[in-house]
Design an enzyme around this catalytic site. Structure first.
Site, short mmCIF file in Angstrom:
data_model
loop_
_atom_site.label_atom_id
_atom_site.label_comp_id
_atom_site.label_asym_id
_atom_site.label_seq_id
_atom_site.Cartn_x
_atom_site.Cartn_y
_atom_site.Cartn_z
N SER A 26 18.46 5.35 -10.22
CA SER A 26 17.33 5.23 -9.29
C SER A 26 16.63 6.55 -9.01
CB SER A 26 17.82 4.62 -7.97
OG SER A 26 18.78 5.48 -7.37
N ASN A 112 25.64 4.35 1.37
CA ASN A 112 24.91 3.29 2.09
C ASN A 112 24.35 3.80 3.43
OD1 ASN A 112 25.85 1.88 -0.05
ND2 ASN A 112 27.23 0.54 1.11
N THR A 157 -22.90 -14.02 10.26
CA THR A 157 -21.73 -14.89 10.27
C THR A 157 -21.92 -15.82 9.07
OG1 THR A 157 -22.76 -16.58 11.67
CG2 THR A 157 -21.52 -14.86 12.81
N HIS A 158 -20.83 -16.18 8.43
CA HIS A 158 -20.88 -16.98 7.19
C HIS A 158 -21.73 -16.29 6.11
CE1 HIS A 158 -19.46 -20.34 9.78
NE2 HIS A 158 -20.30 -19.80 10.66
N SER A 280 -22.69 3.80 -15.07
CA SER A 280 -22.25 2.90 -16.13
C SER A 280 -22.35 3.63 -17.45
CB SER A 280 -23.14 1.66 -16.14
OG SER A 280 -23.12 1.05 -17.41
N LYS A 286 -27.57 2.45 -13.37
CA LYS A 286 -26.58 2.02 -12.38
C LYS A 286 -26.06 3.14 -11.48
CE LYS A 286 -24.36 -1.75 -13.09
NZ LYS A 286 -24.13 -2.72 -12.05
N ASN A 288 -22.86 2.65 -9.05
CA ASN A 288 -21.89 1.65 -8.60
C ASN A 288 -21.03 2.16 -7.44
OD1 ASN A 288 -22.71 -0.25 -10.51
ND2 ASN A 288 -21.36 0.63 -12.07
N GLU A 293 -14.76 -0.37 -4.29
CA GLU A 293 -14.10 -1.43 -5.07
C GLU A 293 -12.65 -1.08 -5.37
OE1 GLU A 293 -17.14 -3.00 -8.19
OE2 GLU A 293 -17.72 -1.00 -7.61
N TYR A 320 25.58 -4.18 2.76
CA TYR A 320 24.75 -3.58 1.72
C TYR A 320 24.90 -4.34 0.40
CZ TYR A 320 22.93 -0.31 -1.70
OH TYR A 320 22.20 0.25 -2.71
N GLN A 325 18.42 -1.19 -3.43
CA GLN A 325 17.93 0.01 -4.11
C GLN A 325 16.45 -0.14 -4.48
OE1 GLN A 325 20.41 2.32 -6.82
NE2 GLN A 325 19.08 1.68 -8.50
N LYS A 328 12.85 1.18 -2.27
CA LYS A 328 12.03 2.39 -2.35
C LYS A 328 10.86 2.24 -3.31
CE LYS A 328 16.00 4.28 -2.85
NZ LYS A 328 16.76 3.23 -2.09
N1 ARG Z 1 20.88 4.22 -4.79
C1 ARG Z 1 21.32 3.28 -3.81
C2 ARG Z 1 20.19 2.77 -2.96
O1 ARG Z 1 19.17 3.34 -2.95
C3 ARG Z 1 22.32 3.90 -2.88
C4 ARG Z 1 23.66 3.85 -3.49
C5 ARG Z 1 24.47 2.77 -2.97
N2 ARG Z 1 25.32 2.43 -4.04
C6 ARG Z 1 26.44 1.73 -3.86
N3 ARG Z 1 27.10 1.45 -4.89
N4 ARG Z 1 26.82 1.29 -2.71
O2 ARG Z 1 20.30 1.77 -2.31
#
Ligand code: ARG
Length: 486
Positions: A26, A112, A157-158, A280, A286, A288, A293, A320, A325, A328
């Site tokens: 990760s 965790n 409106t509309h 364009s 053009k 734009n 957009e 957990y 993971q 993110k």
């Molecule tokens: N990389 C993991 C996460 O972002 C954290 C590690 C947790 N891994 C585990 N085997 N408990 O959630």
């Protein structure tokens, strides 16, 4: 740590399948947490020292190594490694510098509670940037409103012409929406302002850690989280931040849509300056509104991220699970996109130039004063429902004659509107129509000017409030929290 740098080698003789090794890695998504992870490593080491697990001397060596790493990475960036995540990478680096002492930092801790803490530290910074950029866009819109507090334009409106409004009133409508988005972000930030560190993998740490002190050390104003299972397995604070972002993007998207329409040949209410317009490759004529957009389009990504995160969480058993993971890669790019869009939208608003003469002329066309004519009849004693009917007929006649209501010939006026004694042109003029909406929240120029004044004061207050966000910096001393049950 095993010889190959893994954090969990003891039970495993064979190596990972290379495809799976790459799949579960990760670092691509969590390297951004590196500095937060250094902070949590230092704070945790201090807590271990207070708990008697490492000595003062050892803590000093750990702190020096963490300081060195931070300085090197600030200077040269973070080097590639074989580690499966940012926590492993930092542990490897600390072991390389500190030997066995480096291996003791993970005592009583899990990735965790570590990742949960790092993420909150990082997210409060992201939220701070979002709040700041919302305030920037509000400033641009308030200045637009100040410049055009009395300039009329057609209101819709509309997407049908409805009544005249001021350009300023339109701009301030978006300020209201964005101010609520800002509040939602601050609200979500306050709710996640609790420290998960010390929750262990799921059940809490077995070492004598003063979690309140640890929370204060990392500048969590809400103290320590109160349930280790919840703290390691919940991500609703990410959902809240994503919702606030998705809502802000939805507001931005509507603003963009309005301005794209305003810039069309059909409306021609505004034109974008060269700084934010694009051409364009084929059609030389053009100009734009691509900035608008692209922002409108980005809203899809942020809305999608919210939906994906909710789907990711639904059905996960406590505590957990590795599914988490993926949080993110959903939340961080979405927050970044929102931030970028807020900045671009502010620039585009700054470079959107209203054609006030055209807006004024168009606000006088299309029977936008029909309601006011009915109101004049009401003032002359006609019940509103009847007045509505009468004006409807007058509009039909005006359409037949190809004129506006205030341009109806006098004989027509006498027949269609016998209750009125003339002066229609003046009483139905666009400025008179605007002026009549002199009510709190109305579009009358004086009301808009008063709102501009109010917003300028609020914006100044917000700007001062930044220092509150700065307080969230972990390096700032936060007074230890009082014992709740003491
Ligand atoms: N990389 C993991 C996460 O972002 C954290 C590690 C947790 N891994 C585990 N085997 N408990 O959630």
């Amino acid at each position: 740590m095993s010889t190959d740098g893994k954090m969990w080698g003891g039970r495993f003789a064979g190596g990972l399948d290379p495809r799976f090794a790459a799949f579960q890695d990760s670092t691509e998504h969590d390297l951004v947490l590196a500095f937060a992870d250094l902070d949590t490593n230092l704070a945790w080491s201090e807590a271990l020292c207070s708990a008697g697990v490492v000595t003062e001397d050892e803590l000093e060596r750990i702190a020096a190594a963490i300081g060195e790493l931070a300085a090197e990475w600030h200077e040269n960036g973070i080097p590639d490694s074989e580690a499966e995540d940012v926590h492993g990478l930092i542990e490897q680096q600390l072991v390389a510098r500190l030997g066995d002492l480096g291996k003791r930092i993970h005592t009583g801790r899990s990735r965790n509670d570590q990742v949960a803490t790092d993420l909150r530290l990082h997210l409060r910074e992201c939220a701070g940037l979002l709040v700041e950029s919302i305030e920037g866009l509000c400033l641009s819109l308030v200045e637009k409103a100040a410049a055009h507090a009395a300039d009329p334009m057609p209101g819709y409106t509309h997407l049908q012409r409805a009544q005249p409004i001021t350009i300023g009133h339109h701009a301030l409508a978006y300020v209201e929406m964005l101010a609520r988005d800002r509040e939602r972000l601050l609200d979500a930030t306050a709710r996640m302002d609790q420290c998960p560190l010390g929750s262990g993998a799921l059940a809490g740490t077995a070492f004598a850690i003063d979690r309140d002190a640890l929370a204060a050390r990392l500048a969590f104003h809400g103290g320590a989280t109160r349930n280790s299972l919840d703290a390691t397995a919940s991500r609703d604070h990410l959902c809240e931040l994503l919702f606030a972002s998705a809502m802000a993007m939805t507001h931005l998207s509507r603003l963009c849509e309005d301005y794209v329409f305003f810039a069309s040949h059909e409306a021609a209410f505004l034109s974008f300056g060269d700084a934010v317009a694009t051409g364009s490759s084929l059609m030389p004529q053009k100009r734009n509104p691509d900035a608008m957009e692209l922002v409108r389009g980005k809203a899809a990504q942020v809305q999608g991220a919210l939906q994906s995160l909710l789907a990711l969480l639904k059905g996960l058993p406590l505590g957990y699970n590795r599914d988490l993971q993926h949080d993110k890669e959903l939340v961080l790019p979405a927050l970044e996109a929102t931030h970028e869009c807020l900045l671009v939208a502010a620039t585009a608003v700054d470079h959107a130039h209203f054609d006030t003469a055209r807006c004024r002329a168009e606000a006088g066309k299309g029977y936008l004063n029909a309601t006011d004519l009915a109101d004049l009849l009401v003032a002359a004693g006609v019940p509103f429902r009847d007045a509505h009917e009468v004006v409807g007929r007058a509009v039909n006649r005006a359409v037949e004659l190809g004129v506006e209501l205030h341009e109806l010939p006098e004989d027509e006026q006498r027949t269609l509107l016998p209750q009125l004694d003339g002066e229609l042109a003046q009483r139905l003029a666009v400025d008179a129509v605007l002026q009549r909406r002199d009510v709190l929240g109305g579009t009358a120029p004086e009301r808009v000017a008063a709102e501009v004044k109010r917003w300028r004061i609020l914006l100044a207050e917000w700007a001062e409030g930044y220092h509150e966000l700065d307080d969230l910096d972990p390096d700032v001393d936060v007074p230890a929290l009082e014992e709740e049950h003491g």
